[in-house]
Design an enzyme around this catalytic site. Sequence first.
Site, PDB file in Angstrom:
ATOM      1  N   GLY A  47      14.007  -4.118  19.525  1.00 56.32           N
ATOM      2  CA  GLY A  47      14.832  -4.231  18.538  1.00 56.32           C
ATOM      3  C   GLY A  47      14.849  -2.705  17.755  1.00 56.32           C
ATOM      4  O   GLY A  47      13.860  -2.008  17.903  1.00 56.32           O
ATOM      5  N   PRO A  74      21.185  -1.295  24.691  1.00 54.57           N
ATOM      6  CA  PRO A  74      19.038  -0.227  25.106  1.00 54.57           C
ATOM      7  C   PRO A  74      19.829   1.309  24.770  1.00 54.57           C
ATOM      8  O   PRO A  74      18.948   2.070  24.241  1.00 54.57           O
ATOM      9  CB  PRO A  74      19.415  -0.396  26.644  1.00 54.57           C
ATOM     10  CG  PRO A  74      20.606  -1.168  27.106  1.00 54.57           C
ATOM     11  CD  PRO A  74      21.586  -1.624  25.992  1.00 54.57           C
ATOM     12  N   ASP A  79       7.104   0.248   5.535  1.00 55.48           N
ATOM     13  CA  ASP A  79       7.479  -0.909   6.633  1.00 55.48           C
ATOM     14  C   ASP A  79       6.299  -0.888   7.281  1.00 55.48           C
ATOM     15  O   ASP A  79       5.709  -1.538   7.534  1.00 55.48           O
ATOM     16  CB  ASP A  79       8.773  -1.779   7.351  1.00 55.48           C
ATOM     17  CG  ASP A  79       9.389  -1.830   6.438  1.00 55.48           C
ATOM     18  OD1 ASP A  79       9.407  -2.802   5.755  1.00 55.48           O
ATOM     19  OD2 ASP A  79      11.608  -2.363   6.497  1.00 55.48           O
ATOM     20  N   ARG A 102      18.829  -5.141  22.714  1.00 56.25           N
ATOM     21  CA  ARG A 102      20.318  -5.796  23.587  1.00 56.25           C
ATOM     22  C   ARG A 102      21.090  -4.838  23.842  1.00 56.25           C
ATOM     23  O   ARG A 102      21.255  -4.869  24.848  1.00 56.25           O
ATOM     24  CB  ARG A 102      20.381  -6.564  22.024  1.00 56.25           C
ATOM     25  CG  ARG A 102      21.892  -7.423  22.819  1.00 56.25           C
ATOM     26  CD  ARG A 102      21.428  -8.812  21.949  1.00 56.25           C
ATOM     27  NE  ARG A 102      21.828  -8.091  20.750  1.00 56.25           N
ATOM     28  CZ  ARG A 102      22.269  -8.503  19.461  1.00 56.25           C
ATOM     29  NH1 ARG A 102      22.798 -10.269  19.566  1.00 56.25           N
ATOM     30  NH2 ARG A 102      22.673  -8.299  18.252  1.00 56.25           N
ATOM     31  N   MET A 152       8.496 -10.166  13.038  1.00 55.10           N
ATOM     32  CA  MET A 152       8.384  -9.601  12.104  1.00 55.10           C
ATOM     33  C   MET A 152       9.018 -10.834  11.261  1.00 55.10           C
ATOM     34  O   MET A 152       8.710 -10.787   9.466  1.00 55.10           O
ATOM     35  CB  MET A 152       9.398  -8.461  12.233  1.00 55.10           C
ATOM     36  CG  MET A 152       8.342  -7.157  12.278  1.00 55.10           C
ATOM     37  SD  MET A 152       9.793  -5.922  11.822  1.00 55.10           S
ATOM     38  CE  MET A 152       9.058  -4.321  12.639  1.00 55.10           C
ATOM     39  N   LYS A 179      19.684  -1.435   5.557  1.00 55.80           N
ATOM     40  CA  LYS A 179      18.489  -0.396   5.713  1.00 55.80           C
ATOM     41  C   LYS A 179      19.424   1.313   6.322  1.00 55.80           C
ATOM     42  O   LYS A 179      18.382   2.281   5.727  1.00 55.80           O
ATOM     43  CB  LYS A 179      17.108  -0.501   6.361  1.00 55.80           C
ATOM     44  CG  LYS A 179      16.363  -1.410   6.071  1.00 55.80           C
ATOM     45  CD  LYS A 179      14.720  -2.211   6.556  1.00 55.80           C
ATOM     46  CE  LYS A 179      14.647  -3.228   6.191  1.00 55.80           C
ATOM     47  NZ  LYS A 179      13.095  -3.560   6.563  1.00 55.80           N
ATOM     48  N   GLY A 182      16.759  -1.766  15.105  1.00 53.96           N
ATOM     49  CA  GLY A 182      17.306  -2.104  14.673  1.00 53.96           C
ATOM     50  C   GLY A 182      16.763  -1.059  12.842  1.00 53.96           C
ATOM     51  O   GLY A 182      16.055  -0.255  13.093  1.00 53.96           O
TER      52      GLY A 182
HETATM   53  N1  LIG Z   1       7.936  -9.250   7.345  1.00 59.22           N
HETATM   54  C1  LIG Z   1       8.498  -7.734   7.065  1.00 59.22           C
HETATM   55  O1  LIG Z   1       8.117  -7.795   6.285  1.00 59.22           O
HETATM   56  C2  LIG Z   1       9.911  -7.501   7.968  1.00 59.22           C
HETATM   57  C3  LIG Z   1      10.386  -6.111   7.041  1.00 59.22           C
HETATM   58  C4  LIG Z   1      11.271  -5.678   7.567  1.00 59.22           C
HETATM   59  C5  LIG Z   1      12.219  -6.404   8.562  1.00 59.22           C
HETATM   60  N2  LIG Z   1      11.704  -7.576   8.968  1.00 59.22           N
HETATM   61  C6  LIG Z   1      12.563  -8.561   9.503  1.00 59.22           C
HETATM   62  O2  LIG Z   1      12.315  -8.190  11.133  1.00 59.22           O
HETATM   63  C7  LIG Z   1      13.890  -8.466  11.705  1.00 59.22           C
HETATM   64  C8  LIG Z   1      15.096  -6.663  11.986  1.00 59.22           C
HETATM   65  O3  LIG Z   1      15.234  -6.462  10.345  1.00 59.22           O
HETATM   66  P1  LIG Z   1      16.374  -5.366  10.489  1.00 59.22           P
HETATM   67  O4  LIG Z   1      16.160  -4.818   9.170  1.00 59.22           O
HETATM   68  O5  LIG Z   1      15.629  -3.847  11.545  1.00 59.22           O
HETATM   69  O6  LIG Z   1      17.975  -5.556  10.740  1.00 59.22           O
HETATM   70  P2  LIG Z   1      19.093  -4.967  11.580  1.00 59.22           P
HETATM   71  O7  LIG Z   1      19.502  -3.501  11.202  1.00 59.22           O
HETATM   72  O8  LIG Z   1      20.354  -5.387  11.192  1.00 59.22           O
HETATM   73  O9  LIG Z   1      18.776  -4.634  13.052  1.00 59.22           O
HETATM   74  C9  LIG Z   1      18.871  -6.421  13.990  1.00 59.22           C
HETATM   75  C10 LIG Z   1      18.309  -5.907  15.225  1.00 59.22           C
HETATM   76  O10 LIG Z   1      17.874  -7.431  15.949  1.00 59.22           O
HETATM   77  C11 LIG Z   1      18.832  -7.620  17.425  1.00 59.22           C
HETATM   78  N3  LIG Z   1      19.374  -8.915  17.734  1.00 59.22           N
HETATM   79  C12 LIG Z   1      20.172  -9.218  16.764  1.00 59.22           C
HETATM   80  N4  LIG Z   1      19.771 -10.049  17.285  1.00 59.22           N
HETATM   81  C13 LIG Z   1      20.022 -10.032  18.096  1.00 59.22           C
HETATM   82  C14 LIG Z   1      19.720 -11.717  19.502  1.00 59.22           C
HETATM   83  N5  LIG Z   1      20.538 -12.821  19.352  1.00 59.22           N
HETATM   84  N6  LIG Z   1      18.959 -11.206  20.422  1.00 59.22           N
HETATM   85  C15 LIG Z   1      18.093  -9.784  21.043  1.00 59.22           C
HETATM   86  N7  LIG Z   1      18.573  -8.920  19.625  1.00 59.22           N
HETATM   87  C16 LIG Z   1      19.360  -9.368  18.953  1.00 59.22           C
HETATM   88  C17 LIG Z   1      19.680  -6.035  17.350  1.00 59.22           C
HETATM   89  O11 LIG Z   1      20.180  -5.843  18.933  1.00 59.22           O
HETATM   90  P3  LIG Z   1      21.280  -4.741  19.027  1.00 59.22           P
HETATM   91  O12 LIG Z   1      21.242  -3.253  18.281  1.00 59.22           O
HETATM   92  O13 LIG Z   1      21.497  -4.992  20.505  1.00 59.22           O
HETATM   93  O14 LIG Z   1      22.782  -5.336  17.575  1.00 59.22           O
HETATM   94  C18 LIG Z   1      18.944  -4.974  16.465  1.00 59.22           C
HETATM   95  O15 LIG Z   1      18.412  -3.952  17.107  1.00 59.22           O
HETATM   96  C19 LIG Z   1      14.893  -9.305  10.131  1.00 59.22           C
HETATM   97  O16 LIG Z   1      14.550 -10.532  10.643  1.00 59.22           O
HETATM   98  C20 LIG Z   1      13.494  -9.063   9.035  1.00 59.22           C
HETATM   99  O17 LIG Z   1      14.021 -10.578   8.640  1.00 59.22           O
HETATM  100  C21 LIG Z   1      10.937  -8.693   7.994  1.00 59.22           C
END
Ligand SMILES: NC(=O)c1ccc[n+]([C@@H]2O[C@H](COP(=O)([O-])OP(=O)(O)OC[C@H]3O[C@@H](n4cnc5c(N)ncnc54)[C@H](OP(=O)(O)O)[C@@H]3O)[C@@H](O)[C@H]2O)c1
Length: 277
Positions: A127, A154, A102, A152, A215, A65, A129
């Site tokens: 989170g 901060p 989102d 994770r 999510m 994203k 991200g």
């Molecule tokens: N339902 C929906 O419509 C919808 C929409 C959007 C996203 N989502 C879901 O939201 C989630 C995040 O997506 P994203 O696009 O934000 O991903 P992203 O940009 O890759 O960010 C991932 C985030 O998760 C954290 N993280 C990953 N593994 C972890 C763990 N084991 N323990 C603690 N923190 C962890 C990362 O922390 P660090 O910064 O420390 O690496 C970061 O803050 C995904 O599961 C996605 O499928 C759902």
Amino acid sequence: MDTYAVVGNPVTHSKSPFIHARFAQQTGKIMHYIPLLAPLDGFRQTVLDFRKNGGKGMNITVPFKFEAYALATRLTDRARAAHAVNTFRFEAEEEILGDNTDGVGLVRDIEINLNFPLAGKQILLMGAGGAASGVILPLLQQQPCLLAIANRTPEKAVILQQQFASHGPIAAGSYQDFAGQRFDLVINATSASLHNELPPIPPDLFHGTALAYDMLYSSRLTPFLELARAEGVEHLADGAGMLVEQAAESFLLWHGIRPETRIVISQLRDELRRHAP
Ligand SMILES: NC(=O)c1ccc[n+]([C@@H]2O[C@H](COP(=O)([O-])OP(=O)(O)OC[C@H]3O[C@@H](n4cnc5c(N)ncnc54)[C@H](OP(=O)(O)O)[C@@H]3O)[C@@H](O)[C@H]2O)c1
């Protein structure tokens, strides 16, 4: 036929193709919507190839994203505020319009579908991200008492705090920094559930929590929702409703029609049950 795609890595789990097929049926649009796996170092090329081959628009999922934000040549106000993009519309003269649906998807799911007003609430967002940054402004616009962001790493949460500080009461830190605080709503916007993992949640974090929201969507409870249930949280929700609501907003951007969502949320739940492992 017009072709759209969801691009991500991983992407095979995505139910966006299922949802957009239901929207197309409902509104009489003839379109094709496919999942597209991009190599982790090949997002840009994947998008440009898709557009060259006639693609009209895309949804962008984990972890692209922020790269999508950088690739867009024009941004909606909400995408500009989020610094993250989950929807592209390919336009004339090589323009790529970037939007972020989102936040509106999450807020509609929580306030309308789950009937949980956000005004005056203490919210913890886990989170920092692409998904988290997309929902901060729409959450703050509902006037919660506090929006705390735990990550994770901060430092990334602190950057988001600084970015949105002028929009409402916002705090940031590590998970441990929020130990002992009471939150009405805890939202998991990490990708931990994708890997069947849990963020480092301190003990008793769910004390007093009315709604735990992951999510990620799944046919069964994610580790985060399992923990919330074990700690006595009454209302548990996964991201199926958010997914359908954000998809409806993308569909509106592409086709000028907002499809009905409630029926599609229930169709999606049936589909998830049918394919339960
Ligand atoms: N339902 C929906 O419509 C919808 C929409 C959007 C996203 N989502 C879901 O939201 C989630 C995040 O997506 P994203 O696009 O934000 O991903 P992203 O940009 O890759 O960010 C991932 C985030 O998760 C954290 N993280 C990953 N593994 C972890 C763990 N084991 N323990 C603690 N923190 C962890 C990362 O922390 P660090 O910064 O420390 O690496 C970061 O803050 C995904 O599961 C996605 O499928 C759902």
